[in-house]
Design a protein around this motif. Structure first.
Motif, PDB file in Angstrom:
ATOM      1  N   MET A  29       0.928  -1.343   0.375  1.00  0.00           N
ATOM      2  CA  MET A  29       0.195   0.015  -0.246  1.00  0.00           C
ATOM      3  C   MET A  29       1.001   1.320  -0.309  1.00  0.00           C
ATOM      4  SD  MET A  29      -3.032   1.620   2.576  1.00  0.00           S
ATOM      5  CE  MET A  29      -3.828   0.911   3.045  1.00  0.00           C
ATOM      6  N   VAL A  30       0.719   2.132  -0.938  1.00  0.00           N
ATOM      7  CA  VAL A  30       1.076   3.501  -0.850  1.00  0.00           C
ATOM      8  C   VAL A  30       0.426   4.213   0.007  1.00  0.00           C
ATOM      9  CG1 VAL A  30       1.886   5.095  -2.329  1.00  0.00           C
ATOM     10  CG2 VAL A  30       1.673   2.711  -2.852  1.00  0.00           C
ATOM     11  N   LEU A  31       1.546   4.858   0.392  1.00  0.00           N
ATOM     12  CA  LEU A  31       1.575   6.149   1.854  1.00  0.00           C
ATOM     13  C   LEU A  31       1.454   7.764   1.471  1.00  0.00           C
ATOM     14  CD1 LEU A  31       2.203   4.110   5.334  1.00  0.00           C
ATOM     15  CD2 LEU A  31      -0.332   4.450   4.193  1.00  0.00           C
ATOM     16  N   LYS A  32       2.238   7.498   0.668  1.00  0.00           N
ATOM     17  CA  LYS A  32       3.024   8.704   0.295  1.00  0.00           C
ATOM     18  C   LYS A  32       4.456   8.410  -0.926  1.00  0.00           C
ATOM     19  CE  LYS A  32       5.468  12.853   1.394  1.00  0.00           C
ATOM     20  NZ  LYS A  32       5.631  14.152   2.204  1.00  0.00           N
ATOM     21  N   THR A  33       3.914   9.094  -1.738  1.00  0.00           N
ATOM     22  CA  THR A  33       4.574   9.476  -3.452  1.00  0.00           C
ATOM     23  C   THR A  33       5.735  11.177  -3.358  1.00  0.00           C
ATOM     24  OG1 THR A  33       3.634  10.006  -4.578  1.00  0.00           O
ATOM     25  CG2 THR A  33       4.403   7.899  -4.770  1.00  0.00           C
ATOM     26  N   SER A  34       6.092  11.410  -3.738  1.00  0.00           N
ATOM     27  CA  SER A  34       7.209  12.277  -4.503  1.00  0.00           C
ATOM     28  C   SER A  34       8.617  12.359  -5.451  1.00  0.00           C
ATOM     29  CB  SER A  34       7.944  13.201  -2.573  1.00  0.00           C
ATOM     30  OG  SER A  34       9.029  12.333  -2.923  1.00  0.00           O
ATOM     31  N   ASP A  35       8.399  13.656  -5.830  1.00  0.00           N
ATOM     32  CA  ASP A  35       9.789  13.735  -6.419  1.00  0.00           C
ATOM     33  C   ASP A  35      10.789  12.449  -6.465  1.00  0.00           C
ATOM     34  OD1 ASP A  35       7.960  14.156  -8.444  1.00  0.00           O
ATOM     35  OD2 ASP A  35       9.182  16.896  -7.910  1.00  0.00           O
ATOM     36  N   ASP A  36      11.284  12.477  -4.999  1.00  0.00           N
ATOM     37  CA  ASP A  36      12.470  11.321  -4.607  1.00  0.00           C
ATOM     38  C   ASP A  36      11.879  10.642  -3.182  1.00  0.00           C
ATOM     39  OD1 ASP A  36      13.403  13.512  -5.958  1.00  0.00           O
ATOM     40  OD2 ASP A  36      13.897  14.850  -4.183  1.00  0.00           O
ATOM     41  N   ALA A  37      10.857  10.419  -3.550  1.00  0.00           N
ATOM     42  CA  ALA A  37      11.305   9.527  -2.324  1.00  0.00           C
ATOM     43  C   ALA A  37       9.261   8.312  -2.152  1.00  0.00           C
ATOM     44  CB  ALA A  37      11.238   9.738  -1.178  1.00  0.00           C
ATOM     45  N   LEU A  38       9.363   7.039  -1.755  1.00  0.00           N
ATOM     46  CA  LEU A  38       7.847   6.390  -1.791  1.00  0.00           C
ATOM     47  C   LEU A  38       7.849   5.872  -0.265  1.00  0.00           C
ATOM     48  CD1 LEU A  38       6.266   4.684  -4.525  1.00  0.00           C
ATOM     49  CD2 LEU A  38       6.429   3.426  -1.875  1.00  0.00           C
ATOM     50  N   ILE A  39       6.870   5.965   0.450  1.00  0.00           N
ATOM     51  CA  ILE A  39       6.886   5.865   1.764  1.00  0.00           C
ATOM     52  C   ILE A  39       5.091   4.703   1.657  1.00  0.00           C
ATOM     53  CG2 ILE A  39       5.952   6.044   4.099  1.00  0.00           C
ATOM     54  CD1 ILE A  39       7.428   9.014   3.514  1.00  0.00           C
ATOM     55  N   GLY A  40       5.745   2.964   1.487  1.00  0.00           N
ATOM     56  CA  GLY A  40       4.531   2.362   1.675  1.00  0.00           C
ATOM     57  C   GLY A  40       4.452   1.608   3.043  1.00  0.00           C
ATOM     58  N   VAL A  41       3.472   0.453   2.914  1.00  0.00           N
ATOM     59  CA  VAL A  41       3.403  -0.229   4.210  1.00  0.00           C
ATOM     60  C   VAL A  41       3.630  -2.127   3.335  1.00  0.00           C
ATOM     61  CG1 VAL A  41       1.128   0.136   4.244  1.00  0.00           C
ATOM     62  CG2 VAL A  41       2.724  -0.670   6.513  1.00  0.00           C
ATOM     63  N   ASN A  42       3.500  -3.107   4.347  1.00  0.00           N
ATOM     64  CA  ASN A  42       3.601  -4.529   3.975  1.00  0.00           C
ATOM     65  C   ASN A  42       2.408  -4.757   5.210  1.00  0.00           C
ATOM     66  OD1 ASN A  42       4.565  -4.363   0.939  1.00  0.00           O
ATOM     67  ND2 ASN A  42       6.700  -4.393   1.872  1.00  0.00           N
TER      68      ASN A  42
ATOM     69  N   SER B  42      13.692   7.384  12.726  1.00  0.00           N
ATOM     70  CA  SER B  42      13.330   8.245  13.706  1.00  0.00           C
ATOM     71  C   SER B  42      11.302   7.532  14.200  1.00  0.00           C
ATOM     72  CB  SER B  42      12.295   9.633  13.599  1.00  0.00           C
ATOM     73  OG  SER B  42      11.859  10.216  13.760  1.00  0.00           O
ATOM     74  N   GLN B  43      11.174   7.699  15.205  1.00  0.00           N
ATOM     75  CA  GLN B  43       9.490   6.880  15.546  1.00  0.00           C
ATOM     76  C   GLN B  43       8.806   8.145  15.405  1.00  0.00           C
ATOM     77  OE1 GLN B  43      10.071   3.842  17.688  1.00  0.00           O
ATOM     78  NE2 GLN B  43       7.584   4.336  16.688  1.00  0.00           N
ATOM     79  N   ALA B  44       8.829   8.968  15.143  1.00  0.00           N
ATOM     80  CA  ALA B  44       7.715  10.162  15.240  1.00  0.00           C
ATOM     81  C   ALA B  44       7.795  10.392  13.952  1.00  0.00           C
ATOM     82  CB  ALA B  44       8.469  11.797  15.637  1.00  0.00           C
ATOM     83  N   TYR B  45       8.256   9.790  12.434  1.00  0.00           N
ATOM     84  CA  TYR B  45       8.622   9.129  11.325  1.00  0.00           C
ATOM     85  C   TYR B  45       7.251   7.178  11.700  1.00  0.00           C
ATOM     86  CZ  TYR B  45       9.506   7.170   6.628  1.00  0.00           C
ATOM     87  OH  TYR B  45       9.191   6.754   5.336  1.00  0.00           O
ATOM     88  N   ILE B  46       7.944   6.890  12.160  1.00  0.00           N
ATOM     89  CA  ILE B  46       7.250   4.857  12.458  1.00  0.00           C
ATOM     90  C   ILE B  46       5.742   5.602  12.775  1.00  0.00           C
ATOM     91  CG2 ILE B  46       7.025   3.109  12.797  1.00  0.00           C
ATOM     92  CD1 ILE B  46       9.413   3.417  10.976  1.00  0.00           C
ATOM     93  N   ASP B  47       5.492   6.484  13.823  1.00  0.00           N
ATOM     94  CA  ASP B  47       3.933   6.111  13.987  1.00  0.00           C
ATOM     95  C   ASP B  47       3.405   7.417  13.474  1.00  0.00           C
ATOM     96  OD1 ASP B  47       5.309   5.514  16.359  1.00  0.00           O
ATOM     97  OD2 ASP B  47       5.498   7.307  17.521  1.00  0.00           O
ATOM     98  N   LEU B  48       3.670   8.124  12.025  1.00  0.00           N
ATOM     99  CA  LEU B  48       2.691   8.990  11.335  1.00  0.00           C
ATOM    100  C   LEU B  48       2.410   8.238  10.741  1.00  0.00           C
ATOM    101  CD1 LEU B  48       2.393  11.795   9.711  1.00  0.00           C
ATOM    102  CD2 LEU B  48       4.781  11.396   8.863  1.00  0.00           C
ATOM    103  N   TRP B  49       3.491   6.506  10.052  1.00  0.00           N
ATOM    104  CA  TRP B  49       3.173   6.146   8.803  1.00  0.00           C
ATOM    105  C   TRP B  49       2.269   5.016   9.127  1.00  0.00           C
ATOM    106  CZ3 TRP B  49       2.536   9.155   5.006  1.00  0.00           C
ATOM    107  CH2 TRP B  49       2.921  10.618   4.723  1.00  0.00           C
ATOM    108  N   TYR B  50       2.431   4.604  10.008  1.00  0.00           N
ATOM    109  CA  TYR B  50       1.751   3.857  10.577  1.00  0.00           C
ATOM    110  C   TYR B  50       0.611   3.644  10.839  1.00  0.00           C
ATOM    111  CZ  TYR B  50       0.236  -0.533  12.934  1.00  0.00           C
ATOM    112  OH  TYR B  50      -0.334  -1.512  13.535  1.00  0.00           O
ATOM    113  N   ASN B  51       0.211   5.736  11.151  1.00  0.00           N
ATOM    114  CA  ASN B  51      -1.071   5.316  11.642  1.00  0.00           C
ATOM    115  C   ASN B  51      -1.812   6.484  10.673  1.00  0.00           C
ATOM    116  OD1 ASN B  51      -1.089   5.200  14.869  1.00  0.00           O
ATOM    117  ND2 ASN B  51       0.360   7.155  14.610  1.00  0.00           N
ATOM    118  N   ARG B  52      -1.452   6.647   9.360  1.00  0.00           N
ATOM    119  CA  ARG B  52      -2.263   6.830   8.416  1.00  0.00           C
ATOM    120  C   ARG B  52      -2.441   5.160   7.805  1.00  0.00           C
ATOM    121  NH1 ARG B  52      -5.273   8.987   5.969  1.00  0.00           N
ATOM    122  NH2 ARG B  52      -5.665   9.884   4.073  1.00  0.00           N
TER     123      ARG B  52
END
Length: 179
Positions: free
Chosen positions: A29-42, A160-170
């Motif tokens: 699942m894609v959580l965020k895309t930008s010109d430089d990065a992609l964040i997702g979750v398995n 960063s724990q804040a990063y993990i919390d943000l994207w896991y919650n999303r």
């Protein structure tokens, strides 16, 4: 290719230097895309190995890919804390079929207590000789190990724990919408 949007599902394909398919993750699942990065979750994602073996991921994992860094990061969210598996690999590309990269064997594992281990050095050396990695590739990979360790040591980005919390919650918000 059209850039995937938040909530879309994509496949991820890992290759070896010789062009052979190494591993495929079917639905990330894609959580965020930008010109430089992609964040997702398995999360219980079907993984197929090059020899045909199949297995499911055991826990939710935030995945981070970048177009300029020669590594990607898998942050596995477990009861005992977050564990990280970092692949030294080419920056990702994206086409109609999947997000793709070349895996160069070297890995850095980070345990919930902060311990770091460089893994698969023997495998990297074996493949470096077998496939005659260019000296520039070897140099880039070793430089990116240093960048990666710096990110880990300073809690940058996915470390960063804040990063993990943000994207896991999303992820939880998006997956709840689906039900």
């Amino acid at each position: 290719m059209q850039i995937p949007k938040e909530g879309d599902y994509i496949a991820i394909q890992s290759y070896k230097h010789d062009g052979s398919l190494h591993r495929t993750w079917r639905d990330t699942m894609v959580l965020k895309t930008s010109d430089d990065a992609l964040i997702g979750v398995n999360d219980h994602t079907l993984v197929t190995e090059s020899d045909g073996r199949r297995w499911l991921t055991r826990e939710p994992a935030i995945v981070y890919f970048h177009r300029h860094y020669w590594f990607n990061v898998i942050a596995m969210i477990r009861e005992g804390g977050v564990s990280y598996y970092c692949n030294l690999a080419t920056p990702f590309t994206l086409d109609q079929e999947a997000l793709k990269y070349i895996d160069y064997d070297l890995d850095v594992k980070v345990f919930p207590d902060g311990e770091k281990r460089l893994l698969d050095v023997d495998e990297y050396e074996q493949h470096r000789r077998k496939w005659a990695y260019p000296a520039t590739t070897d140099k880039i990979l070793k430089a990116n190990v240093r960048v990666l360790v710096d990110w880990i040591n300073h809690g940058k980005g996915p470390f960063s724990q804040a990063y993990i919390d943000l994207w896991y919650n999303r992820y939880l918000q998006l997956s709840h919408k689906e039900n």
